[in-house]
Design a protein around this motif. Sequence first.
Motif, mmCIF file in Angstrom:
data_model
loop_
_atom_site.group_PDB
_atom_site.id
_atom_site.type_symbol
_atom_site.label_atom_id
_atom_site.label_comp_id
_atom_site.label_asym_id
_atom_site.label_seq_id
_atom_site.Cartn_x
_atom_site.Cartn_y
_atom_site.Cartn_z
ATOM 1 N N THR A 48 -15.945 32.073 86.321
ATOM 2 C CA THR A 48 -16.051 31.561 84.963
ATOM 3 C C THR A 48 -17.135 32.341 84.216
ATOM 4 O O THR A 48 -17.849 33.171 84.794
ATOM 5 N N GLN A 49 -17.282 32.043 82.928
ATOM 6 C CA GLN A 49 -18.322 32.710 82.141
ATOM 7 C C GLN A 49 -19.706 32.380 82.691
ATOM 8 O O GLN A 49 -20.561 33.255 82.808
ATOM 9 N N ALA A 50 -19.921 31.113 83.051
ATOM 10 C CA ALA A 50 -21.221 30.712 83.600
ATOM 11 C C ALA A 50 -21.475 31.397 84.942
ATOM 12 O O ALA A 50 -22.594 31.848 85.226
ATOM 13 N N GLU A 51 -20.441 31.472 85.781
ATOM 14 C CA GLU A 51 -20.592 32.153 87.075
ATOM 15 C C GLU A 51 -20.863 33.635 86.884
ATOM 16 O O GLU A 51 -21.657 34.241 87.624
ATOM 17 N N ASN A 52 -20.235 34.225 85.873
ATOM 18 C CA ASN A 52 -20.477 35.623 85.561
ATOM 19 C C ASN A 52 -21.940 35.877 85.220
ATOM 20 O O ASN A 52 -22.551 36.828 85.703
ATOM 21 N N LEU A 53 -22.491 34.998 84.387
ATOM 22 C CA LEU A 53 -23.884 35.156 84.000
ATOM 23 C C LEU A 53 -24.815 35.046 85.196
ATOM 24 O O LEU A 53 -25.800 35.784 85.307
ATOM 25 N N ALA A 54 -24.497 34.131 86.115
ATOM 26 C CA ALA A 54 -25.329 33.971 87.313
ATOM 27 C C ALA A 54 -25.223 35.192 88.228
ATOM 28 O O ALA A 54 -26.186 35.558 88.905
ATOM 29 N N MET A 55 -24.060 35.827 88.233
ATOM 30 C CA MET A 55 -23.870 36.994 89.090
ATOM 31 C C MET A 55 -24.514 38.244 88.507
ATOM 32 O O MET A 55 -25.040 39.090 89.238
ATOM 33 N N LEU A 56 -24.489 38.360 87.176
ATOM 34 C CA LEU A 56 -24.972 39.581 86.529
ATOM 35 C C LEU A 56 -26.410 39.501 86.036
ATOM 36 O O LEU A 56 -27.084 40.538 85.920
ATOM 37 N N GLY A 57 -26.877 38.301 85.685
ATOM 38 C CA GLY A 57 -28.171 38.190 85.029
ATOM 39 C C GLY A 57 -29.117 37.212 85.684
ATOM 40 O O GLY A 57 -28.925 36.769 86.815
ATOM 41 N N GLY A 58 -30.161 36.858 84.935
ATOM 42 C CA GLY A 58 -31.178 35.947 85.448
ATOM 43 C C GLY A 58 -32.236 36.692 86.239
ATOM 44 O O GLY A 58 -32.198 37.914 86.398
ATOM 45 N N SER A 59 -33.192 35.947 86.761
ATOM 46 C CA SER A 59 -34.298 36.561 87.506
ATOM 47 C C SER A 59 -33.858 37.117 88.849
ATOM 48 O O SER A 59 -34.483 38.040 89.388
ATOM 49 N N ALA A 60 -32.778 36.562 89.408
ATOM 50 C CA ALA A 60 -32.270 37.054 90.689
ATOM 51 C C ALA A 60 -30.740 37.076 90.648
ATOM 52 O O ALA A 60 -30.087 36.164 91.165
ATOM 53 N N PRO A 61 -30.150 38.095 90.026
ATOM 54 C CA PRO A 61 -28.686 38.149 89.909
ATOM 55 C C PRO A 61 -28.022 38.126 91.289
ATOM 56 O O PRO A 61 -28.397 38.894 92.177
ATOM 57 N N ALA A 62 -27.054 37.242 91.450
ATOM 58 C CA ALA A 62 -26.387 37.109 92.747
ATOM 59 C C ALA A 62 -25.728 38.417 93.176
ATOM 60 O O ALA A 62 -25.718 38.771 94.355
ATOM 61 N N LEU A 63 -25.189 39.162 92.204
ATOM 62 C CA LEU A 63 -24.500 40.401 92.540
ATOM 63 C C LEU A 63 -25.474 41.488 92.984
ATOM 64 O O LEU A 63 -25.102 42.370 93.766
ATOM 65 N N ALA A 64 -26.713 41.422 92.526
ATOM 66 C CA ALA A 64 -27.715 42.400 92.966
ATOM 67 C C ALA A 64 -28.017 42.206 94.449
ATOM 68 O O ALA A 64 -28.203 43.177 95.194
ATOM 69 N N GLN A 65 -28.033 40.933 94.875
ATOM 70 C CA GLN A 65 -28.339 40.644 96.280
ATOM 71 C C GLN A 65 -27.182 41.030 97.195
ATOM 72 O O GLN A 65 -27.366 41.735 98.193
ATOM 73 N N SER A 66 -25.978 40.574 96.864
ATOM 74 C CA SER A 66 -24.823 40.927 97.695
ATOM 75 C C SER A 66 -24.525 42.422 97.588
ATOM 76 O O SER A 66 -24.090 43.054 98.556
ATOM 77 N N GLY A 67 -24.776 43.002 96.403
ATOM 78 C CA GLY A 67 -24.555 44.423 96.212
ATOM 79 C C GLY A 67 -25.480 45.275 97.059
ATOM 80 O O GLY A 67 -25.084 46.347 97.539
ATOM 81 N N ALA A 68 -26.706 44.815 97.254
ATOM 82 C CA ALA A 68 -27.649 45.563 98.101
ATOM 83 C C ALA A 68 -27.147 45.614 99.543
ATOM 84 O O ALA A 68 -27.260 46.649 100.218
ATOM 85 N N ARG A 69 -26.580 44.501 100.020
ATOM 86 C CA ARG A 69 -26.015 44.493 101.376
ATOM 87 C C ARG A 69 -24.833 45.457 101.465
ATOM 88 O O ARG A 69 -24.691 46.198 102.432
ATOM 89 N N LEU A 70 -23.988 45.425 100.434
ATOM 90 C CA LEU A 70 -22.840 46.322 100.404
ATOM 91 C C LEU A 70 -23.300 47.783 100.384
ATOM 92 O O LEU A 70 -22.753 48.631 101.099
#
Length: 328
Positions: free
Chosen positions: A276-298
Amino acid sequence: MADPLDFARRRWALAGAGLMTLAALGGCTRQAQPGLRIGTNVWIGCEPLYLARELGKLDPALVQLVEYPSASEVLRAFRNQAIDGMVISLDELFGLAADGFDPRAVLVVDISHGADAVIGRAGMKSMRDLAGKSIAVEGGALGAYVLSRALALSGMQPGDVRVVHLESNEQPAAFAKGQVDAAVTFDPYRVQMLRAGGQTLFDSTHIPGEIVDLVAVRKSLLHERAPAVAALLTGWFAAVDFMRNDPKDAARRMGIRLQTGADQFLQALQGLRIPTQAENLAMLGGSAPALAQSGARLMNLMLEAKLLRAPVDVESLLAPEPLSKLSP
């Protein structure tokens, strides 16, 4: 009686003014920006963009969709500056960044949960049955990544199989003719191979969260073409809302381009999760973007498998600003 010289002067003055006006108009025409060119390949995850266009939710003056037969051709077009952005997987984003192309992810399109798979011949039951056999893999990074993870999790080495480089749209015919024993594939081609008697040997349910599709654009365009980027995001979420409110009609419309029925398209969508739009924002932005964390593992997995030539700053590749400016 009017002075002929005065009349001539006025006529030339009017003509000069007209020429200046035409020149100004011509200058405005030359300065008009074309639509933001977004490259896509034949993939169910791209279809909401085409649904948005069909529904009139994607202004063609601002956004132009450009379809290519395969993901590798989309990447090639971006490298050659034939397009401004694209639907791309996270691992492919890393490859472009490592090569200095400066892409920025503005939208998480989907997260694969079974949609990407290794399909083998009838009678095969696991990846180990592919030892010494041929497997078709697309030239882009995603196919190589899926194969690498499938082999590693099965206790196998890359040298245990014979890789045949084939574009995604070429794989079903090669599989049906017996030219390859397996393929790293995705829908709609995955279903075609299953119908030809193929068996699923591995899919993305075994690597949850690792295969993420994005819309990325050139960094320089985030501000230069901000209205077009906003129009792209608005159109996407309008299409996703339509899909949730009327899934059958949405699947019917999207299935036409892929030459599949509504039921088959809905079944294929079960292998994806669309944030969703809210999930997108949590994955891409904020102080600790979820995608930055999973992306680092990848990224680390890709470096270990030698699928990425150099590390990248994952968080710097995420651009949540255009999305954060949209109304929820």
